[in-house]
Design an enzyme around this catalytic site. Structure first.
Site, short mmCIF file in Angstrom:
data_model
loop_
_atom_site.label_atom_id
_atom_site.label_comp_id
_atom_site.label_asym_id
_atom_site.label_seq_id
_atom_site.Cartn_x
_atom_site.Cartn_y
_atom_site.Cartn_z
N GLU A 167 0.81 -1.22 0.00
CA GLU A 167 0.00 0.00 0.00
C GLU A 167 0.84 1.27 0.00
O GLU A 167 1.75 1.43 0.82
CB GLU A 167 -0.94 0.01 1.21
CG GLU A 167 -1.83 1.24 1.27
CD GLU A 167 -2.95 1.13 2.29
OE1 GLU A 167 -3.63 2.15 2.53
OE2 GLU A 167 -3.14 0.04 2.87
N LYS B 273 -8.49 -1.08 1.30
CA LYS B 273 -9.48 -1.41 2.32
C LYS B 273 -10.43 -2.43 1.71
O LYS B 273 -11.08 -2.17 0.70
CB LYS B 273 -10.24 -0.16 2.76
CG LYS B 273 -11.17 -0.35 3.93
CD LYS B 273 -10.45 -0.81 5.17
CE LYS B 273 -9.49 0.23 5.71
NZ LYS B 273 -8.86 -0.24 6.98
#
Length: 409
Positions: A217, A233
């Site tokens: 990420e 997410k």
């Protein structure tokens, strides 16, 4: 704040060449650590400003990130500064914005802020740790979780109650585990850095500590005056059914969109008016046996925005706090019995071409005696406590497997 100039990096894993995500490959065999900044939460000063000032003193362009990088035809000459490895913990990020920093870290030797400036030298032949990951004598004791599955599930219920009261819309809940080790941790950390999908795979070390990262990420990247963040997410097993379920889940989409909105708001604080945009929404990516949903949010940086301004805008990362960010951080400080240490912060590289920091999810820390890891997930009103506990375990499983001693060694 503790500065050492020049610096000898060690004694934990450095290898003979640095493994810093974002460091140009051509520089890995031709750089040497030159200066180091380390800061712990107990130290005085604003970590964001201390970091910017430290890097500026070494000639790195951190005062105005909107300014195009200077072109230097001789930038790789021996003795010149190459760039800097950066690590910012979740606690340091919270301190930058005056938010609660939570419980103490279980890995106290690891600083909350670290920067290592590298300078160019003549290329040398390097020998990395055993690529097969074996080290005679490496052993790992039993893992000990800082909370039971029941306590983890109860924390999820407490987070849901806070959402029901309207205190927050979403809050991330993270657990910790550690194990004693003996032997040389370098090959185990190198295995962490090579996990599939580790966009920010790398190792950073200092006296008595080390961090191994396998993060997919992007916390924040800056290039050509544009700033980008890629929040992740939503998680499912990397199977066809898992992918279909992640795409179809209204709970995961709602959770994801809340964090995308938070990322847009974060970037708007340091962006030219009207320049924030969502370039990609809810794209499905793979990380080491898991599907995850990722979006891309970017903006043009406002003139005069320095590194300290940028870090205060994006740290701690919204995908590991929740929304609203300050209220979520207050919930995290109340719910988590152990600090996040090296996890849920930022790790990467800064040089004249720009900045690239990964969010330190899928990250482990090593001190003189123990290996530490963290895993968790975002909680919404629709969260099921048992499912959240299982998701955290699924995220930690590849890390535990990579750290395990090899039976043929």
């Amino acid at each position: 704040m503790r500065q050492i100039e020049p610096v000898v990096v060690g004694p934990l894993p450095t290898g003979s060449s640095p493994h810093i995500p974002g460091m140009p490959a051509r520089c890995r065999a031709a750089t040497v650590a030159h200066a180091r900044l380390q800061w712990w939460h107990a130290d005085s000063g604003d970590p964001a400003q201390l970091l910017e000032d430290f890097l500026a003193r070494h000639g790195l362009p951190v005062r105005d990130l909107a300014r195009p990088p200077a072109r230097d035809a001789d930038q790789h000459r021996p003795g010149s500064v190459c760039g800097a490895a950066l690590f910012v913990s979740a606690a340091a990020g919270a301190a930058m914005i005056g938010a609660p920093t939570g419980a103490p870290s279980p890995a106290l030797a690891v600083p909350d802020l670290a920067a290592v400036v590298y300078r160019h030298t003549d290329p040398v032949e390097t020998v990395d740790p055993d690529p097969d990951g074996g080290t005679p004598g490496w052993s790992l004791g039993p893992w000990r979780d800082s909370w039971s599955t029941a306590a983890h599930a109860a924390a999820v219920d407490h987070a849901r109650a806070a959402i029901g009261r309207g205190d927050v819309y979403q809050v991330n809940v993270v657990g910790h585990a550690s194990a004693r080790y003996t032997g040389d941790p370098r090959p185990a950390l190198a295995r962490i850095a090579r996990l599939p999908g580790a966009r920010y795979g790398g190792v950073l070390a200092g006296p008595g500590w080390a961090i191994g990262c396998a993060s997919p990420e992007t916390l924040v990247a800056v290039a050509g005056g544009r700033v980008t963040t890629r929040p992740i997410k939503g998680t499912r097993p990397a199977t066809p059914d898992g992918r279909r379920d992640l795409l179809a889940s209204p709970k995961e989409r709602a959770e994801h969109v809340m964090i995308v909105d938070l990322a847009r708001n974060d970037l708007a604080r340091i962006a030219r008016t009207g320049s924030v945009r969502v370039d990609d929404l809810y794209a499905i990516r793979r990380w080491s046996g898991l599907w995850q949903a990722e979006s891309t949010v970017s903006a043009q940086i406002a003139a005069g925005c320095g590194l300290a301004d940028l870090l205060r805008a994006v740290c701690p990362g919204g995908s590991v706090t929740g929304a609203p960010k300050l209220a979520a951080l207050a919930q995290i400080a109340a719910l988590e019995p152990v600090g996040r240490g090296a996890a849920m912060g930022g790790f990467g590289w800064l040089d004249a071409a720009g900045l690239d920091l990964g969010l330190t999810i899928r990250t482990v820390a090593v001190d003189a005696e123990r290996v530490h890891l963290w895993a968790g997930g975002g909680i919404t009103w629709d969260s099921d406590p048992a499912a959240e506990v299982a998701e955290a375990a699924a995220k930690a499983a590849p890390l535990r497997a990579a750290l395990a001693p090899r039976p043929d060694r």
